[in-house]
Enzyme design. Sequence first.
Site, PDB file in Angstrom:
ATOM      1  N   TYR A 161       0.862  -1.181   0.000  1.00  0.00           N
ATOM      2  CA  TYR A 161       0.000   0.000   0.000  1.00  0.00           C
ATOM      3  C   TYR A 161       0.896   1.227   0.000  1.00  0.00           C
ATOM      4  CZ  TYR A 161      -3.428   3.465   1.624  1.00  0.00           C
ATOM      5  OH  TYR A 161      -4.239   4.567   1.748  1.00  0.00           O
ATOM      6  N   ASP A 256       9.260   2.348  -0.346  1.00  0.00           N
ATOM      7  CA  ASP A 256       8.266   3.000   0.499  1.00  0.00           C
ATOM      8  C   ASP A 256       8.552   2.560   1.935  1.00  0.00           C
ATOM      9  OD1 ASP A 256       6.079   3.707   2.003  1.00  0.00           O
ATOM     10  OD2 ASP A 256       4.600   3.165   0.478  1.00  0.00           O
ATOM     11  N   LYS A 284       5.106   8.856   9.058  1.00  0.00           N
ATOM     12  CA  LYS A 284       4.882   8.338  10.409  1.00  0.00           C
ATOM     13  C   LYS A 284       5.940   8.758  11.428  1.00  0.00           C
ATOM     14  CE  LYS A 284       2.116   4.556   8.586  1.00  0.00           C
ATOM     15  NZ  LYS A 284       0.723   4.955   8.704  1.00  0.00           N
TER      16      LYS A 284
HETATM   17  N1  HOZ Z   1      -3.761   3.307   6.087  1.00  0.00           N
HETATM   18  C1  HOZ Z   1      -3.406   3.293   7.464  1.00  0.00           C
HETATM   19  C2  HOZ Z   1      -3.114   1.906   7.917  1.00  0.00           C
HETATM   20  N2  HOZ Z   1      -2.124   1.231   7.158  1.00  0.00           N
HETATM   21  C3  HOZ Z   1      -4.442   4.004   8.336  1.00  0.00           C
HETATM   22  C4  HOZ Z   1      -5.711   3.305   8.562  1.00  0.00           C
HETATM   23  C5  HOZ Z   1      -6.760   4.094   9.364  1.00  0.00           C
HETATM   24  O1  HOZ Z   1      -6.419   4.949  10.162  1.00  0.00           O
HETATM   25  O2  HOZ Z   1      -7.951   3.812   9.162  1.00  0.00           O
END
Ligand code: HOZ
Length: 443
Positions: A161, A256, A284
């Site tokens: 992702y 990433d 992060k």
């Molecule tokens: N995309 C993040 C987790 N890999 C955040 C998910 C969230 O806060 O709903």
Amino acid sequence: MFGYGARAAADDAWLISNKQNRSDYLYERALKVMVGGVNSPVRSFRAVGGKPIFFRKGKGSRLFDVDGKSYLDYVCSWGALILGHADDEVTEAICRAAMEGTSFGAPCEAEVKLAEEVTERMKSVEMVRFVNSGTEATMSAIRLARGYTGKKKIIKFAGCYHGHYDSFLADSGSGMATFSIPISAGVIDDTIKHTLTLAYNDVAMLENVMAEWRDDVAAVILEPIAGNMGVVPASKEFIEKARELCDKYNSLLIFDEVISGFRVARGGAQELYGIKPDITCLGKIIGGGMPVGAYGGSRQIMKHIAPEGNVYQAGTLAGNPVAMSAGLATLRKLGMQQYEQLERLSYMLEHGIKAAAEENKVSISINRVGSMIGIFFTDSDVKNYVDARKTDAKAYSKFFHYMLTLGVYLPPSPFETVFLSTSHSDEDIRMTVESASKAFQVI
Ligand code: HOZ
């Protein structure tokens, strides 16, 4: 009761007379004014069922909900809070910076210091550009790779992702995996046709596709330690082959490291693998819990970004002193001792959970790199997205909810990562393993 003023006092009276808890009450209100009651899909609990919990505060390894219940937190703001919640030094840095102005829309000292800290730790990063989220970092990295190489295609891997930029939203991890959305609506064919999605850790497939599109691949982007399909580390062979092929075909290799950067080692996953990517994306941890992102690489590549080059990217709040100071305070606290401590505790947790599952004859497979842990309810090894999807999502949901009742907050999706912080203690881990053992008896 909570000291929130007249509105809160009225709310409390209403809640007590209607025997409703504050979290559910907030959720009802949230549903009316925010999509799904949340501002990011996975936290909605749709994958595990039930209602999301609304939190009031966090301190160290613990979160406290608005009804006063406390939880051991293994989400850690999706990995951002490597020092735990409200670390004293980070909080102080944030307050000190905020008191002198939250954003200048102009250069400040903290961004120079954070850039120096990042470039000192990651040898592949000679220059960095700060942005405000991981999505911005990966999106900008792709634009830079296309601008630098003059090529169009990007290669990505199923289950990784890279944020919610259009080019990445096919066969992607995190919420896309959680909600089984193969391609996001709104992403047009003309955009996605330049994205080639391959199987993670499949060396032969990568070799074949790179050879087929030899003149067209601007970049290969990957999470060296995938943390959005649960945790799935790349094999050394796969990473080395990606480096070799990018060199061969004049494509850029993008790591990433929004999750793995400064989490798995002082210099990120690239230090563990001993491989230098051309561009690294960060987020992060470098914001210490404030919104942030960054991308960086060699001087030669980075100088193609405006104002030195003609790859355009900009941001009003980029490099703001509050986020920069929080990131700096965080990184400065992360030395060898902290990584060793995280490794020791994470090992304890991994092995404790494995033993508890075995004792209760529950099939699980755990992948762990440092303080990133992926728990899959399957008896086979997990090396890619197809393997990850074999996890028994129903078993995970039951496990998640049982742990929650025992005061352990895990990611509300089987396709996310369990994170530890330096605030977690031996006692926390013992309590978590004990809870897991009880949960395995009932799921
Ligand atoms: N995309 C993040 C987790 N890999 C955040 C998910 C969230 O806060 O709903």
